[in-house]
Design a protein around this motif. Structure first.
Motif, short mmCIF file in Angstrom:
data_model
loop_
_atom_site.label_atom_id
_atom_site.label_comp_id
_atom_site.label_asym_id
_atom_site.label_seq_id
_atom_site.Cartn_x
_atom_site.Cartn_y
_atom_site.Cartn_z
N TYR A 120 -16.86 -1.45 6.54
CA TYR A 120 -15.03 -1.47 5.84
C TYR A 120 -14.70 -3.56 6.76
CZ TYR A 120 -14.68 2.54 3.70
OH TYR A 120 -14.49 3.95 3.16
N THR A 124 -16.31 -5.23 3.37
CA THR A 124 -14.92 -4.63 2.13
C THR A 124 -13.48 -6.23 2.72
OG1 THR A 124 -15.77 -2.60 2.01
CG2 THR A 124 -13.35 -3.03 1.99
N TYR A 125 -13.22 -5.87 3.64
CA TYR A 125 -12.40 -6.60 4.32
C TYR A 125 -12.71 -7.82 4.91
CZ TYR A 125 -9.87 -2.40 4.02
OH TYR A 125 -9.02 -1.17 3.15
N HIS A 126 -14.77 -8.41 4.83
CA HIS A 126 -14.85 -9.58 4.84
C HIS A 126 -14.51 -10.48 5.57
CE1 HIS A 126 -16.71 -9.64 0.92
NE2 HIS A 126 -15.29 -9.05 0.13
#
Length: 262
Positions: A120, A124-126
């Motif tokens: 995550y 996902t959120y880099h």
């Protein structure tokens, strides 16, 4: 009864040998003068302790571990002190569930928690690796901060706080001038325990590190994959001494916190 006591003493001795034996072997092996880790050592040499300073990545990653642990500790304190105070001071609906959420990072296996954060925070959120590593270490330190400070608050007489409020002190002033000074030793103990947990952490760090960002435990794992010299044993001895000193300080602080409230 005497035979029973002897059996218990023998069992206790075997447990201590089982727990401390590997540490003693590592300590002796760190002085091996040869280029291969072995026990018993064939001589006595401190060159592998000097080698720690010569391997730049050890010093760099040790600095990263200290910085991440200190900054993460600060964030965990900012979240943990109010949480511990609220859980200790007030009764409200959902208190048990909230307490379970705060303690969950200790109950969840580290590999599961680390993989979830990787998925995550980074995938996902880099988020940048350093930021994700900092968040991960803050999360694993938070339960220790809350539990230790809550334990210290359990010995605090909240009637003192109520007296300060009745004399005209505001809520914030009472908290900073009355409550915090009385649990100071507990806060320091919480900081040290959380620092140890973060500094020695592998489960979270192995998922949160990447190119250019690594911690000392992860660097030690990388080093031992390619080298079999006693350098890792030497680092382990220094970390054991460092941990023992901090644990002694924590024990003294917790003892002081307990007896000063009696």
């Amino acid at each position: 009864m005497r035979e029973k006591n002897r059996g218990l003493a023998l069992f206790t001795l075997l447990v201590y040998i089982f727990l401390l034996g590997p540490l003693v072997i590592i300590a002796f092996a760190s002085f091996e003068p040869g280029s291969v880790l072995k026990f018993p050592p064939t001589g006595f040499s401190l060159k592998w302790y000097r080698n720690i300073l010569e391997v730049k990545m050890f010093m760099k990653t040790a600095g990263t571990s200290v910085i991440v642990s200190m900054i993460g500790n600060l964030f965990a304190l900012l979240l943990g002190i109010p949480a511990a105070y609220a859980l200790s001071r007030f009764e409200f609906k959902g208190k048990g569930a909230l307490n379970a959420i705060f303690i969950s990072p200790v109950l969840i296996p580290g590999i599961v928690l680390g993989f979830t954060m990787l998925k995550y925070l980074i995938v996902t959120y880099h988020l940048p690796i350093y930021a994700a590593l900092l968040i991960g270490h803050t999360v694993i330190m938070l339960p220790f901060i809350i539990r230790v400070i809550a334990s210290s608050l359990s010995n605090f007489d909240f009637a003192i706080e109520e007296a300060a409020l009745s004399l005209g002190a505001g809520q914030l002033k009472t908290f900073f001038k009355v409550v915090l000074p009385n649990i100071k030793s507990g806060i320091i103990a919480a900081i040290l325990i959380a620092f140890l947990e973060s500094f020695n952490n592998v489960d979270i760090s192995v998922f949160m590190t990447g190119p250019g960002v690594s911690t000392l435990p992860i660097q030690m794992l990388t080093y031992v994959e390619n080298h079999f010299d006693p350098t890792i044993a030497a680092i382990s001895v220094l970390l054991m001494i460092f941990t023992a000193v901090l644990m002694f300080i924590i024990e003294r602080l917790m003892g002081l916190s307990y007896f000063t409230k009696r």
